[in-house]
Design an enzyme around this catalytic site. Sequence first.
Site, PDB file in Angstrom:
ATOM      1  N   GLY A 198      -8.380  -1.743 -13.892  1.00  0.00           N
ATOM      2  CA  GLY A 198      -7.417  -1.495 -12.821  1.00  0.00           C
ATOM      3  C   GLY A 198      -6.118  -0.981 -13.403  1.00  0.00           C
TER       4      GLY A 198
ATOM      5  N   GLY B  56      -3.208  -0.310 -11.290  1.00  0.00           N
ATOM      6  CA  GLY B  56      -2.081  -0.426 -10.369  1.00  0.00           C
ATOM      7  C   GLY B  56      -0.898  -1.017 -11.121  1.00  0.00           C
TER       8      GLY B  56
ATOM      9  N   ALA C  28      -0.001  -4.031 -11.766  1.00  0.00           N
ATOM     10  CA  ALA C  28      -0.321  -5.097 -12.713  1.00  0.00           C
ATOM     11  C   ALA C  28      -1.105  -4.542 -13.906  1.00  0.00           C
ATOM     12  CB  ALA C  28      -1.104  -6.201 -12.015  1.00  0.00           C
TER      13      ALA C  28
ATOM     14  N   HIS D 218      -0.219  -7.464   8.668  1.00  0.00           N
ATOM     15  CA  HIS D 218       1.123  -6.876   8.684  1.00  0.00           C
ATOM     16  C   HIS D 218       1.488  -6.457  10.097  1.00  0.00           C
ATOM     17  CE1 HIS D 218       4.526  -4.380   7.744  1.00  0.00           C
ATOM     18  NE2 HIS D 218       4.466  -4.771   6.490  1.00  0.00           N
TER      19      HIS D 218
ATOM     20  N   SER E 168       6.567   0.847   7.189  1.00  0.00           N
ATOM     21  CA  SER E 168       7.256  -0.166   6.377  1.00  0.00           C
ATOM     22  C   SER E 168       7.981  -1.198   7.219  1.00  0.00           C
ATOM     23  CB  SER E 168       8.264   0.505   5.460  1.00  0.00           C
ATOM     24  OG  SER E 168       9.109  -0.477   4.904  1.00  0.00           O
TER      25      SER E 168
ATOM     26  N   ARG F 283       6.108 -11.945   8.186  1.00  0.00           N
ATOM     27  CA  ARG F 283       5.044 -11.112   8.727  1.00  0.00           C
ATOM     28  C   ARG F 283       4.043 -11.880   9.591  1.00  0.00           C
ATOM     29  NH1 ARG F 283       3.966  -7.449   3.310  1.00  0.00           N
ATOM     30  NH2 ARG F 283       5.921  -6.324   3.521  1.00  0.00           N
TER      31      ARG F 283
END
Lengths: 637, 252
Positions: free
Chosen positions: A40, A42, A44, A266, A284, A330
């Site tokens: 991965g 991304g 991280a 969300h 957003s 949220r």
Amino acid sequence: MDLNAKIPDGPIEGKWDRHRFEMKLVNPANKRKYNIIVVGTGLAGASAAASLAELGYNVDCFCFQDSPRRAHSIAAQGGINAAKNYQNDGDSIYRLFYDTVKGGDFRAREANVYRLAQISVNIIDQCVAQGVPFAREYGGLLSNRSFGGAQVSRTFYARGQTGQQLLLGAYQALERQIGAGKVKMYARHEMLDLVVIDGVARGIITRDLVTGETRGWVGDAVVLATGGYGNVFYLSTNAKGSNVTATYRAYKRGAGFGNPCFTQIHPTCIPVSGDYQSKLTLMSESLRNDGRVWVPKQKGDTRRPEQIPEDERDYYLERRYPSFGNLVPRDVASRAAKAVCDEGRGVGPSKMAVYLDFADAVRRLGQNVVADRYGNLFEMYERITGEDPYKTPMRIFPAVHYTMGGLWVDYNLMSTVPGLHVLGEANFSDHGANRLGASALMQGLADGYFIIPYTIGNYLAQAKLPKITVEHPEVQRCLAGVRAQTTRLLGIKGRTTVDEFHRELGLVMWDYCGMGRTAEGLKIALQKIPEIRARFWSDVAVPGANEELNPWLEKAGRVADFLEFGELMCLDALERNESCGGHFREEYQTPDGEALRDDANYSYAAVWEYTGEGSAPRLNKEPLEFKNVKLATRSYA
Amino acid sequence: MSKTMTLTLQIWRQRSANTPGSMQTYKLEGVNEHMSFLEMLDVLNAKLTKDGQDPVAFDHDCREGICGSCSMVIDGRPHGPRKGTTACQLHMRTYKDGDTITIEPWRAKAFPVIKDLVVDRSSFDRIVAAGGFVSVNTGVTVDANATPIGKKNADEAMDYAACIGCGACVAACPNAAAMLFTGAKVGHLVKLPQGQVERRGRVLRMVEQMDHEGFGACTNHRECSEACPKEISFDAIELLNREYMRAQVTND
């Protein structure tokens, strides 16, 4: 299953410092003798791979996208939190820690969250040094804004593309190490199994997505940074390729899966427009800083929004939560939207939407200021819906966005399988039962830049790792298993497409394991999922062959895993007889419809252990202790 | 109610890098105006799969215009007719019943076709690896606000940094040049104080890698910036030329 979190002793403020001193180090000259596998790229994964290579480790890095720069972190819009207190508005490490534990509805581990808040300040320094173009004030200093669930302005941002800019910073650091030869990058490679030898994670199996070649890789430690599993719902804000396969296959090799039912819905996404829909688009959360959420007071009101006079509108978030207003967390905002739509007051063609209105903001600030803050988001909305949000209110509805659950890790980010480390959204994380806005980017980068580089050394310095090669029988056994599954998928030659099965699973998950869950509904889902799975394995249509680029074969493998994983989520949701954060069991709510926790019985992380095919997974519990933050009912009123 | 339409699609089909490709024609009915362009292709692929034919491979991921995966030339224009819009954000309301649409991959020597509409863009990664970064290891301790950066410079850096690395600029250019892409990265970093130390070496190495990959040279057609879904200004190329020139005549 051993769930010792290995939290260092002492007061919370000093735990990480003390741990850094107590951890074993790998001599700089010895680091180059170690090989680390990172899956991965991304926030991280890229930050981990780059930082580990800078320290001198050899890194093999994998991603299924055509370039590491395209990992889904790229799509994060709003921002990244840090307790810099640049605005002098009362922020502190302790406040960010407190807000995060409370926002997560007291289902996260205190020590991890405190460390996250401490590290948050270093992340901003690091990113600025890399050239991340954060928004700035006219005086040249960094700009901040407030975000849902916080009353201070601690969010750093780069227009509406913060995730993109942070990822490009990490990607550029990674490319620098690729150029230096310290990282070998394998793009268009998908991890399809974890190799565990003598109880220790020693390698992975990948499929080259261009040639179809499956091969084994061995190393001294494996790092998974493979993101979340929101696509189990089919429709989500995740990228189409995001999947659970790497973490689920690690689970089947012995890694405990923590809190799989904790998913985040969300509140501000563009509503579904038809059954051809392939994904949902987030608007957003920062829009809630200036936009006002409302529905008509009257049920079934079919007037256009501008025809509805002010006193016939219900600004329900401002009414129900006067101190946080439109900026409630949220989960609270999402449930409130569902509640008004369930009452029959939803808007738009589907009636499953609420308005997010900028008319007041345009009057107060002028169109230029609104355009400066949200211009790119307004354009995106206009492209998708064909409507202009400067003139008519946006229509929004909640959608699956993030998964707080993931592989269980200890304070060192190591899973229950020694040597297997898990970072970012892929781990069960620091967000408890609900993640606050602008905290995902913070956690991904904290894990990758500032935690794993230390803790992996501590592991390697103490681990006894016999030398192995890809010829090892266990590697060969895993390879054979992966090849057999590929052959099986291609051999079914059924009539139903992979997407049709995926959509069917997604609907079951959304209906029974989505925003509102009941024991009765979850039991229905637990009957339906195995039934869909059985049909999948007898009737799925996977075109093409293995020895070529075959996106349908890739997807079939991912959906096969979702069809097992969905069941685990429902089981977890059924077992947790309380409501907390994103997990809302309709049986457990206050008279005002707020989540009702049961701290006496459920103050733990649920960690599921695989016990073999056809056998029920075993539930293990890591008790959560709150010594610094007082357990309280969350109130945003 | 939403409108539906019937379309004729002419799509480039190519089994692999080593086999010749050709345009194939497909008729697709029931296309809803609110579908995205890629959702329309999903519908076509579901139909092809059901009919036992090989579906059309195309790169895509986020489907919200930021990951830079999608890469198709639609009616001769990278990402299609709508300015500042990636193919995934293009919606079928742009088209009308009975339209014929041609769909082809990016075409450039440095972007070899892998299958159908999918190309290999790893050359872009190698340009970045050659110098598109600030050499700073993790662990820097300078406070983020220690160096103020004027809003104008910060905003310009962000304008360049907005590039999504999709490659539309190369696909649009008659010479298949990658100067808009390279210029955008050089521009992003040169506008910031953090990018100053390596300013000279960066541009030299990135340009050298760009040439090595087989990208062409800019002859001022300006098609790149016109096709760019993030509307990166053509100034990036002027900036790249200036920086390259400066690097050749200075020593710092």
